[in-house]
Design a protein around this motif. Sequence first.
Motif, PDB file in Angstrom:
ATOM      1  N   VAL A 172      -2.987  -5.029 -10.420  1.00  0.00           N
ATOM      2  CA  VAL A 172      -2.060  -5.305  -9.263  1.00  0.00           C
ATOM      3  C   VAL A 172      -2.829  -5.801  -8.140  1.00  0.00           C
ATOM      4  O   VAL A 172      -2.896  -3.875  -7.786  1.00  0.00           O
ATOM      5  CB  VAL A 172      -0.014  -4.728  -9.494  1.00  0.00           C
ATOM      6  CG1 VAL A 172       0.536  -5.040  -8.021  1.00  0.00           C
ATOM      7  CG2 VAL A 172       0.608  -5.226 -10.583  1.00  0.00           C
ATOM      8  N   TYR A 173      -3.232  -6.291  -7.186  1.00  0.00           N
ATOM      9  CA  TYR A 173      -4.207  -5.934  -6.478  1.00  0.00           C
ATOM     10  C   TYR A 173      -2.683  -6.013  -4.771  1.00  0.00           C
ATOM     11  O   TYR A 173      -2.277  -7.142  -4.149  1.00  0.00           O
ATOM     12  CB  TYR A 173      -4.548  -6.947  -5.969  1.00  0.00           C
ATOM     13  CG  TYR A 173      -5.801  -7.330  -7.246  1.00  0.00           C
ATOM     14  CD1 TYR A 173      -6.754  -6.565  -7.111  1.00  0.00           C
ATOM     15  CD2 TYR A 173      -5.920  -8.168  -8.032  1.00  0.00           C
ATOM     16  CE1 TYR A 173      -7.721  -6.786  -7.809  1.00  0.00           C
ATOM     17  CE2 TYR A 173      -6.581  -7.876  -9.544  1.00  0.00           C
ATOM     18  CZ  TYR A 173      -7.653  -7.611  -9.354  1.00  0.00           C
ATOM     19  OH  TYR A 173      -8.722  -7.421 -10.240  1.00  0.00           O
ATOM     20  N   THR A 174      -2.900  -5.001  -4.339  1.00  0.00           N
ATOM     21  CA  THR A 174      -1.937  -4.915  -3.582  1.00  0.00           C
ATOM     22  C   THR A 174      -2.541  -3.886  -1.925  1.00  0.00           C
ATOM     23  O   THR A 174      -4.106  -3.513  -2.269  1.00  0.00           O
ATOM     24  CB  THR A 174      -0.621  -3.874  -3.418  1.00  0.00           C
ATOM     25  OG1 THR A 174       0.606  -3.916  -2.334  1.00  0.00           O
ATOM     26  CG2 THR A 174      -1.524  -2.559  -4.430  1.00  0.00           C
ATOM     27  N   ASP A 175      -2.164  -3.669  -1.624  1.00  0.00           N
ATOM     28  CA  ASP A 175      -2.635  -2.538  -0.082  1.00  0.00           C
ATOM     29  C   ASP A 175      -1.723  -1.258   0.413  1.00  0.00           C
ATOM     30  O   ASP A 175      -0.737  -1.228  -0.409  1.00  0.00           O
ATOM     31  CB  ASP A 175      -2.452  -3.178   1.275  1.00  0.00           C
ATOM     32  CG  ASP A 175      -1.253  -4.084   1.711  1.00  0.00           C
ATOM     33  OD1 ASP A 175      -0.749  -3.377   1.819  1.00  0.00           O
ATOM     34  OD2 ASP A 175      -1.252  -5.392   2.255  1.00  0.00           O
ATOM     35  N   GLU A 176      -2.556  -0.702   0.903  1.00  0.00           N
ATOM     36  CA  GLU A 176      -2.072   0.941   1.012  1.00  0.00           C
ATOM     37  C   GLU A 176      -0.445   0.784   1.890  1.00  0.00           C
ATOM     38  O   GLU A 176       0.383   1.478   1.396  1.00  0.00           O
ATOM     39  CB  GLU A 176      -2.594   1.580   2.491  1.00  0.00           C
ATOM     40  CG  GLU A 176      -4.008   1.981   1.814  1.00  0.00           C
ATOM     41  CD  GLU A 176      -4.606   3.127   2.471  1.00  0.00           C
ATOM     42  OE1 GLU A 176      -3.729   3.859   3.114  1.00  0.00           O
ATOM     43  OE2 GLU A 176      -6.118   3.216   2.650  1.00  0.00           O
ATOM     44  N   LYS A 177      -0.283  -0.320   3.218  1.00  0.00           N
ATOM     45  CA  LYS A 177       1.098  -0.865   3.481  1.00  0.00           C
ATOM     46  C   LYS A 177       2.235  -0.681   2.431  1.00  0.00           C
ATOM     47  O   LYS A 177       3.154  -0.269   2.433  1.00  0.00           O
ATOM     48  CB  LYS A 177       1.126  -1.924   4.362  1.00  0.00           C
ATOM     49  CG  LYS A 177       1.923  -2.020   5.155  1.00  0.00           C
ATOM     50  CD  LYS A 177       1.899  -3.194   6.457  1.00  0.00           C
ATOM     51  CE  LYS A 177       3.094  -3.679   7.225  1.00  0.00           C
ATOM     52  NZ  LYS A 177       3.059  -4.293   8.504  1.00  0.00           N
ATOM     53  N   ALA A 178       1.738  -1.716   1.858  1.00  0.00           N
ATOM     54  CA  ALA A 178       2.518  -1.765   0.634  1.00  0.00           C
ATOM     55  C   ALA A 178       2.989  -0.923  -0.248  1.00  0.00           C
ATOM     56  O   ALA A 178       4.263  -1.076  -0.512  1.00  0.00           O
ATOM     57  CB  ALA A 178       2.543  -3.262  -0.652  1.00  0.00           C
ATOM     58  N   ILE A 179       1.972   0.062  -0.305  1.00  0.00           N
ATOM     59  CA  ILE A 179       2.426   1.175  -1.156  1.00  0.00           C
ATOM     60  C   ILE A 179       3.713   2.282  -0.613  1.00  0.00           C
ATOM     61  O   ILE A 179       4.799   2.866  -0.898  1.00  0.00           O
ATOM     62  CB  ILE A 179       0.974   2.105  -0.874  1.00  0.00           C
ATOM     63  CG1 ILE A 179       0.492   1.204  -2.591  1.00  0.00           C
ATOM     64  CG2 ILE A 179       1.770   3.302  -2.417  1.00  0.00           C
ATOM     65  CD1 ILE A 179       0.718   0.896  -3.970  1.00  0.00           C
TER      66      ILE A 179
END
Length: 490
Positions: A172-179
């Motif tokens: 799953v490729y995501t970013d800190e904002k989504a986390i």
Amino acid sequence: MLKQNLQFKLTQKLSPQQIQLMKLIQLPTLAFEQRLKEELIENPALEGGDEELYDKDDLEHSDEFDEFDNFDEADDGNSGDDINIDDYLSNDEIPDYKLQANNQSENDDERESPYASPLSFHQDLINQLSTYILSDEQQIIAEFLIGSIDDDGYLRRDIQDLVDDLAFTQGVYTDEKAIEKILNIVHQLEPSGVGARNLQECLLLQLKHKTPTEAVLLAIDIIEHQFDAFTKKHYEKLLQKYSISQEQLKKAIHEIEKLNPKPGGTFDGNNRLTENIIPDFTIRVNDGVLELSLNGRNAPSLHVSKEYQDMLKTYKSSKDKSSAQKDAVQFIKQKLDSAKWFIDAIKQRQETLFVTMNAIMHFQQEYFLDGEETSLKPMILKDIADMIGLDISTVSRVANSKYVDTPYGTKLIKEFFSEAMKNDQGEDVSTLEIKKILQNVIEAEDKHKPLPDDQLADILKEKGYPIARRTIAKYREQLDIPVARMRKKI
């Protein structure tokens, strides 16, 4: 140039049986039962239970059986290692060491410890996610965050590390904002405060779950903007900062004190390992007389397998003894030796445990009669070792891992040991007694003006215990009591 000389040397070596005994002595009841099960599995010549044995008269030595007695000497040269089957067999259903004083039948003890099968802390959090509408990717992220929460309820990992791990392990490729967005959902789960990254955030999350009263709002502001002053109990600074009365600050602090700094630790369904303590001894007071008993589970009933006895009888009656039969009997002999050693070790373990605890009980008789901790006498391992004629290391093995059930609760035996100090009259008093008095003095102090260590030293000196300030500090730390500033209350 070669030289040859004669040198005398005195060495002491432990036999395998002595090592086995030492290992058995240090085992508490539950671990001993596990060790017993392992031995029963490993040694087929050893059986448990009170099954009736063959009459040992059936296996009396005869001229026909002498060949077996001399088998070792003739075959491998181990002279003096003859075996006498009578040493391993008995026509009694109960071994003699089970009949010694103060031993109970194993059936007298409750052997079952029922446990519930609760839902785990992390599974409960995952189940709560079902009340939120999440995409497949968000569900994966949320479950990954919950899996990263420790047993105290904290998420102690950096957000960027979580982003990297999600990419490597979950694809799953995501970013800190989504986390952060998903983490805000986790923060809404119960118990409140779960998923916090530090204590400050944990307390804030719990306060924000409360009804926003004046005291709660003030507490939120204090934790959010004056957390350092609060933790250091600089109450005067807080009073000036917010221009409030002591009563208002007291109410806000009361709201904070009701919070749980470890929200995951008190989860009813957590599945963390819980130590199941089974007392190895029981002490009861009967008409002013102390009675000591050893847990019956420490005295198992063991005997030699009937099948192995049949093998020996067959070998004894056989006229033509083949090489294969001799090899089989040699194997049986080794297993019988091992069984005998193990039974003897259990007997010695039982005797050692009982005589050691009996000495401790009589040494601390005053305490066991009234239950007052100040009655405990100074006692070190050497005192008990000298009383019973055993080595200090043996007493240490008994004390460090065994529990005793007393009328005043279940106690770890090593808690009865303490060093001695002189009071103002030159008498030896236990450090446990001094710690108890110190604890009572601190509990009775004015929490608005808690006593520093030097004043505590003066108070104990007035009570007849001349102790240095640094010793007070050491005892206070051992009692897990903070310094005076941290004990202050408004």
